[in-house]
Motif scaffolding. Sequence first.
Motif, PDB file in Angstrom:
ATOM      1  N   THR A 169     -26.364  -6.423  43.333  1.00  0.00           N
ATOM      2  CA  THR A 169     -25.714  -5.189  42.912  1.00  0.00           C
ATOM      3  C   THR A 169     -24.277  -5.549  42.539  1.00  0.00           C
ATOM      4  O   THR A 169     -23.829  -6.676  42.812  1.00  0.00           O
ATOM      5  N   PRO A 170     -23.525  -4.655  41.943  1.00  0.00           N
ATOM      6  CA  PRO A 170     -22.106  -4.972  41.684  1.00  0.00           C
ATOM      7  C   PRO A 170     -21.339  -5.337  42.948  1.00  0.00           C
ATOM      8  O   PRO A 170     -20.327  -6.052  42.876  1.00  0.00           O
ATOM      9  N   PHE A 171     -21.822  -4.882  44.113  1.00  0.00           N
ATOM     10  CA  PHE A 171     -21.132  -5.198  45.366  1.00  0.00           C
ATOM     11  C   PHE A 171     -21.304  -6.663  45.743  1.00  0.00           C
ATOM     12  O   PHE A 171     -20.476  -7.217  46.474  1.00  0.00           O
ATOM     13  N   ALA A 172     -22.377  -7.301  45.248  1.00  0.00           N
ATOM     14  CA  ALA A 172     -22.537  -8.736  45.480  1.00  0.00           C
ATOM     15  C   ALA A 172     -21.451  -9.519  44.768  1.00  0.00           C
ATOM     16  O   ALA A 172     -20.920 -10.510  45.295  1.00  0.00           O
ATOM     17  N   ASP A 173     -21.090  -9.070  43.567  1.00  0.00           N
ATOM     18  CA  ASP A 173     -19.988  -9.723  42.843  1.00  0.00           C
ATOM     19  C   ASP A 173     -18.648  -9.448  43.511  1.00  0.00           C
ATOM     20  O   ASP A 173     -17.770 -10.316  43.534  1.00  0.00           O
ATOM     21  N   MET A 174     -18.480  -8.237  44.057  1.00  0.00           N
ATOM     22  CA  MET A 174     -17.227  -7.913  44.745  1.00  0.00           C
ATOM     23  C   MET A 174     -17.030  -8.808  45.960  1.00  0.00           C
ATOM     24  O   MET A 174     -15.892  -9.140  46.318  1.00  0.00           O
ATOM     25  N   ALA A 175     -18.121  -9.224  46.595  1.00  0.00           N
ATOM     26  CA  ALA A 175     -18.021 -10.140  47.735  1.00  0.00           C
ATOM     27  C   ALA A 175     -17.482 -11.499  47.307  1.00  0.00           C
ATOM     28  O   ALA A 175     -16.956 -12.259  48.122  1.00  0.00           O
ATOM     29  N   LYS A 176     -17.595 -11.796  45.996  1.00  0.00           N
ATOM     30  CA  LYS A 176     -17.060 -13.049  45.452  1.00  0.00           C
ATOM     31  C   LYS A 176     -15.709 -12.836  44.772  1.00  0.00           C
ATOM     32  O   LYS A 176     -15.159 -13.775  44.188  1.00  0.00           O
ATOM     33  N   GLY A 177     -15.230 -11.616  44.804  1.00  0.00           N
ATOM     34  CA  GLY A 177     -13.936 -11.315  44.189  1.00  0.00           C
ATOM     35  C   GLY A 177     -14.015 -10.805  42.765  1.00  0.00           C
ATOM     36  O   GLY A 177     -12.981 -10.543  42.156  1.00  0.00           O
ATOM     37  N   ASN A 178     -15.222 -10.638  42.232  1.00  0.00           N
ATOM     38  CA  ASN A 178     -15.377 -10.165  40.852  1.00  0.00           C
ATOM     39  C   ASN A 178     -15.759  -8.689  40.871  1.00  0.00           C
ATOM     40  O   ASN A 178     -16.896  -8.337  41.179  1.00  0.00           O
ATOM     41  N   TRP A 179     -14.829  -7.830  40.503  1.00  0.00           N
ATOM     42  CA  TRP A 179     -15.036  -6.384  40.540  1.00  0.00           C
ATOM     43  C   TRP A 179     -15.411  -5.828  39.161  1.00  0.00           C
ATOM     44  O   TRP A 179     -15.501  -4.616  38.981  1.00  0.00           O
ATOM     45  N   THR A 180     -15.654  -6.692  38.201  1.00  0.00           N
ATOM     46  CA  THR A 180     -15.821  -6.251  36.821  1.00  0.00           C
ATOM     47  C   THR A 180     -16.967  -5.264  36.646  1.00  0.00           C
ATOM     48  O   THR A 180     -16.798  -4.196  36.037  1.00  0.00           O
ATOM     49  N   SER A 181     -18.141  -5.597  37.148  1.00  0.00           N
ATOM     50  CA  SER A 181     -19.307  -4.733  36.938  1.00  0.00           C
ATOM     51  C   SER A 181     -19.091  -3.352  37.539  1.00  0.00           C
ATOM     52  O   SER A 181     -19.351  -2.332  36.890  1.00  0.00           O
TER      53      SER A 181
END
Length: 381
Positions: free
Chosen positions: A280-292
């Motif tokens: 989910t977009p929250f998986a990217d946020m866990a890596k610091g990427n909030w783009t999605s």
Amino acid sequence: MKKKLIIPIMLASLVPLIASWFAYPDTHLPPGFGVFPPQFVAAAPGFNLIVFSALAFVELVILALYISPTLFGFKKVAPAAPNKPLPLPVWFWVGLVSTSFFLWLMWTRVTIFGGLVYYAFTPLWWSFIFTLDAMVYRYNNGQSLLSSKAKTLVISALVSLVGWRMFEYYNYFALGNWYYPQTESIPSLSHEAVVVIFLLAYTTVWPAIFQWYMLLNTCPSLTSRYSQGPKVNINGNVLLYAGYALLFLMVFWPYPLFWVLWIGVLMVFSGLLIKLNIWTPFADMAKGNWTSALLVALATMLNGFVWECWNYGSAHPQMPITNPNYWVYDIPYVNVIHIFSEMPLLGYMGYMPFGVLALVMWIWAGNVFGFDTKIIDSDQH
């Protein structure tokens, strides 16, 4: 895996019904439940300065995040070179002409076309969707949903139909954050015709959001702007069960918890997918990427301005409302400072969590029914 995906969502649908058994001891259901399309139930509480100020503060912080992400710990990233624009495809011009025609028809209510005006809303939106798709095609190297992923576009319409109907269901328990006052005042339309009109209109929500989302992703300065930020890990179990709790409590306190209609459902779907290690977009946020997360939220708010503008235009005060889909808001505490007549100012940012939820529900549906859910290449599905 499918049982693990389906059962928790079924439970989320049952939670408000279970709560209603206790919250409404006489009827065991909230007033107006099941009336379709939803109608006015009762006047919500009026303006409350404390609630308005608190919500305004939260929204100002979110706005500051978009404008100045470095204040929130985001690093500046040099954007890639944009794609060379291609000539606009033929469906841009077809969509533009069709959008203009149906918008003119819905706003002017001309009688030369007879009852076609009652059906203008859905073709208006599909025309606009094709116009947006053509813009994506132009700036995305000839890749768009219509040109490259027509099957995805069709499936998104089906998910949209079911997904928005689900929100109409939860809206009953919030005692009508919105309702449709015109559905019973157009004598030439049967109830069956109105139901069909509404179900067809529901097919436009997800496709419109996804087109805006893809269009924003063609802008390198946006995709790089939020790509290196704080790493935020969210516990799926906590999110899931907190969502259940909020949906239960919303039935007892529908006005103070009116926002749960959006946030609670988002928590359930997101928490479930996080728990099952599905992207989910929250998986990217866990890596610091909030783009999605930030771009799909922004895409939905931009589309929200179009929704509200066109809804406002279909309700000229000196002419009869001929749009069965015309809606009115009855939001407690903050229903002031309206833009385009119906939507209160602070309500526009309510589109943002809904946009994230639309993407998360799409991913959930893809994992249940086995279709490709990738909208843009950077989404790691």
